[in-house]
Design a protein around this motif. Structure first.
Motif, PDB file in Angstrom:
ATOM      1  N   ARG A 189       0.832  -1.206   0.000  1.00 52.10           N
ATOM      2  CA  ARG A 189       0.000   0.000   0.000  1.00 52.10           C
ATOM      3  C   ARG A 189       0.871   1.262   0.000  1.00 52.10           C
ATOM      4  NH1 ARG A 189      -4.624  -1.440   4.585  1.00 52.10           N
ATOM      5  NH2 ARG A 189      -5.878  -2.870   3.300  1.00 52.10           N
ATOM      6  N   ASP A 257      -6.815   2.809  -9.285  1.00 48.65           N
ATOM      7  CA  ASP A 257      -7.578   1.558  -9.183  1.00 48.65           C
ATOM      8  C   ASP A 257      -6.848   0.550  -8.303  1.00 48.65           C
ATOM      9  OD1 ASP A 257      -9.485   2.649 -10.833  1.00 48.65           O
ATOM     10  OD2 ASP A 257      -8.742   1.675 -12.659  1.00 48.65           O
ATOM     11  N   ASP A 258      -5.508   0.516  -8.425  1.00 49.68           N
ATOM     12  CA  ASP A 258      -4.719  -0.393  -7.582  1.00 49.68           C
ATOM     13  C   ASP A 258      -4.844  -0.012  -6.112  1.00 49.68           C
ATOM     14  OD1 ASP A 258      -3.867  -1.781  -9.778  1.00 49.68           O
ATOM     15  OD2 ASP A 258      -1.952  -0.727  -9.953  1.00 49.68           O
ATOM     16  N   VAL A 260      -7.425   1.424  -4.693  1.00 51.38           N
ATOM     17  CA  VAL A 260      -8.758   0.982  -4.253  1.00 51.38           C
ATOM     18  C   VAL A 260      -8.759  -0.520  -4.003  1.00 51.38           C
ATOM     19  CG1 VAL A 260     -11.171   0.738  -4.935  1.00 51.38           C
ATOM     20  CG2 VAL A 260      -9.956   2.875  -5.400  1.00 51.38           C
ATOM     21  N   ALA A 261      -8.160  -1.276  -4.927  1.00 51.87           N
ATOM     22  CA  ALA A 261      -8.106  -2.737  -4.783  1.00 51.87           C
ATOM     23  C   ALA A 261      -7.314  -3.144  -3.545  1.00 51.87           C
ATOM     24  CB  ALA A 261      -7.485  -3.360  -6.031  1.00 51.87           C
ATOM     25  N   ALA A 262      -6.298  -2.338  -3.194  1.00 52.67           N
ATOM     26  CA  ALA A 262      -5.465  -2.638  -2.023  1.00 52.67           C
ATOM     27  C   ALA A 262      -6.122  -2.189  -0.722  1.00 52.67           C
ATOM     28  CB  ALA A 262      -4.096  -1.988  -2.165  1.00 52.67           C
TER      29      ALA A 262
END
Length: 325
Positions: A189, A257-258, A260-262
């Motif tokens: 993160r 987007d990464d 948010v996914a994390a």
């Protein structure tokens, strides 16, 4: 309780034997000397009494040693339970912490590292407590070997504490694995946050500089130089700027987007967001269009001026011919 009267009887008996012996020796009838039955002579009685006193002293020594042994074992048993209670009291909050999953909700690498330090503190304390556990295990074996009345209860108490410590060891192993996963998660993160912050910061600087440069663009001071600017610079730069604008925005959107996914909700490294990047890209696109429009107007202006120049030149040529005539 019988020693004093028996000692008095012994003294009286020995005195009586001595009196009889003297009486027999001083008798005018020449009586034989008084000889007590075998084993009852004063010397025999005195020897038996001395042996009794020796046995008594040995018995008293034994009794004193036995009392000391029981007192020692009682103190050992009492200390064992006190130490076991201390270890149990220490183990309860440790178990509660190790069973918790606070690291699953950690926000940032520093929070996970705080938990890692907490586990290290536990390990240090566990190491310092372990000798006490080993000691009461040895004490429990001593109580059993000495057949102390409370040996069984002591062994049960120690077994309970030992089981608690074994459970703590297993919980620590599980906690370490959980912390490793949490640290890896937060490091990922953190890397994403830094990458996003760097990328959008660079894009922000570039978009501002590009928009300003496009707005201040000078195309030339005549029709030829203005047309040459388009051929040499404008078309290619519009394509390059448009492609870079789209590519950088796409990279930023992918990083967003990464994030948010994390599971990242707050990026402490920047206040800029994907929406800000979209606005920056839009500003650059508008600046490109605005420059193109300004260029077209400048071309039209230069063409009009060139037409006027040609018209003037033609008129001047006619006037020159008339003058010569």
């Amino acid at each position: 309780a019988q020693r004093a009267p028996k000692a008095a009887e012994k003294t009286a008996l020995l005195s009586l034997a001595e009196s009889i012996a003297k009486l027999m020796a001083s008798s005018s009838h020449h009586r034989p000397a008084f000889v007590p039955p075998a084993g009852l002579a004063p010397a025999d009685i005195q020897a038996a009494w001395q042996e009794l006193e020796t046995k008594e002293r040995e018995y008293m020594v034994f009794v004193a040693a036995e009392i000391q042994r029981h007192e020692r074992l009682a103190a050992l048993e009492r200390q064992l339970h006190e130490t076991a209670n201390e270890l149990e009291a220490w183990a309860v909050p440790q178990k509660t912490y190790l069973e918790s999953h606070d690291e699953d909700h950690a926000n940032g690498v520093s929070e996970v590292q705080t938990h890692i330090h907490r586990v290290q503190s536990f390990k240090d304390q566990f190491k310092s407590k372990k000798p006490k556990l080993d000691a009461i295990n040895a004490d429990a074996q001593t109580l059993e070997k000495e057949k102390q009345n409370g040996a069984e209860k002591a062994a049960e108490h120690v077994a309970k504490v030992s089981a608690a410590f074994e459970e703590l060891t297993m919980l620590e192993e599980a906690k370490n694995k959980s912390l490793e996963a949490a640290l890896a998660r937060e490091q990922k993160r953190e890397e994403l946050c830094i990458a996003f912050a760097n990328k959008i910061s660079e894009f922000s600087d570039w978009s501002v500089e590009t928009a300003e440069e496009l707005e201040a663009q000078v195309f030339g001071d005549n029709l030829e130089s203005v047309r040459a600017f388009r051929a040499a610079t404008m078309d290619e730069s519009e394509t390059q700027l448009t492609e870079k604008n789209k590519a950088d925005l796409a990279a930023i959107e992918a990083l967003a987007d990464d994030l948010v996914a994390a599971g990242v909700t707050v990026n402490v490294h920047t206040n800029l967001t994907k929406k800000d990047a979209e606005k920056m890209a839009e500003d650059v696109s508008k600046a490109i269009v605005a420059r193109h429009e300004r260029y077209e107007k400048e071309v039209a202006r230069q063409e009009a001026m060139e037409a006027k120049r040609l018209e003037y030149a033609a008129a001047a040529y006619v006037v020159s011919d008339l003058v010569e005539m």
